[in-house]
Design a protein around this motif. Structure first.
Motif, mmCIF file in Angstrom:
data_model
loop_
_atom_site.group_PDB
_atom_site.id
_atom_site.type_symbol
_atom_site.label_atom_id
_atom_site.label_comp_id
_atom_site.label_asym_id
_atom_site.label_seq_id
_atom_site.Cartn_x
_atom_site.Cartn_y
_atom_site.Cartn_z
ATOM 1 N N CYS A 2 46.532 35.268 42.295
ATOM 2 C CA CYS A 2 45.745 34.848 43.446
ATOM 3 C C CYS A 2 44.661 35.867 43.787
ATOM 4 N N ASP A 3 44.952 37.151 43.621
ATOM 5 C CA ASP A 3 43.959 38.195 43.889
ATOM 6 C C ASP A 3 42.758 38.030 42.982
ATOM 7 N N VAL A 4 42.997 37.703 41.724
ATOM 8 C CA VAL A 4 41.901 37.513 40.767
ATOM 9 C C VAL A 4 41.051 36.321 41.176
ATOM 10 N N ASP A 6 40.758 35.029 44.150
ATOM 11 C CA ASP A 6 40.048 35.380 45.385
ATOM 12 C C ASP A 6 38.805 36.196 45.090
ATOM 13 N N LYS A 7 38.915 37.136 44.166
ATOM 14 C CA LYS A 7 37.770 37.969 43.808
ATOM 15 C C LYS A 7 36.673 37.146 43.161
ATOM 16 N N VAL A 8 37.050 36.217 42.278
ATOM 17 C CA VAL A 8 36.068 35.354 41.618
ATOM 18 C C VAL A 8 35.370 34.478 42.655
ATOM 19 N N GLU A 9 36.145 33.922 43.574
ATOM 20 C CA GLU A 9 35.578 33.070 44.621
ATOM 21 C C GLU A 9 34.623 33.868 45.505
ATOM 22 N N ASN A 10 35.023 35.057 45.896
ATOM 23 C CA ASN A 10 34.173 35.892 46.747
ATOM 24 C C ASN A 10 32.886 36.281 46.027
ATOM 25 N N ARG A 11 32.976 36.569 44.714
ATOM 26 C CA ARG A 11 31.789 36.923 43.938
ATOM 27 C C ARG A 11 30.838 35.732 43.893
ATOM 28 N N GLY A 12 31.390 34.528 43.715
ATOM 29 C CA GLY A 12 30.573 33.320 43.692
ATOM 30 C C GLY A 12 29.859 33.098 45.012
ATOM 31 N N LYS A 13 30.553 33.336 46.104
ATOM 32 C CA LYS A 13 29.942 33.184 47.429
ATOM 33 C C LYS A 13 28.828 34.202 47.626
ATOM 34 N N ALA A 14 29.058 35.431 47.199
ATOM 35 C CA ALA A 14 28.049 36.482 47.346
ATOM 36 C C ALA A 14 26.821 36.160 46.516
#
Length: 56
Positions: A2-4, A6-14
């Protein structure tokens, strides 16, 4: 795992936020205020403006 995700999702949003910021900068630099306003309100128009200005 889930951490991975979350990081991918956050990078996409940024990256998405950076693209929109770049679009707004280019439109304002060209004094295309009405285009910037419409792009901020209309997803399809925003996508069209990004293609026109070479923003991926």
């Amino acid at each position: 795992m889930c951490d991975v995700l979350d990081k991918v999702e956050n990078r996409g949003k940024a990256e998405g936020a950076n693209s929109v910021a770049l679009l707004m900068k280019k439109l304002f630099d060209q004094n295309r205020i009405e285009d910037a306003k419409q792009a901020s309100e209309d997803k399809e128009y925003r996508t069209r403006m990004m293609k026109e200005l070479g923003i991926s």
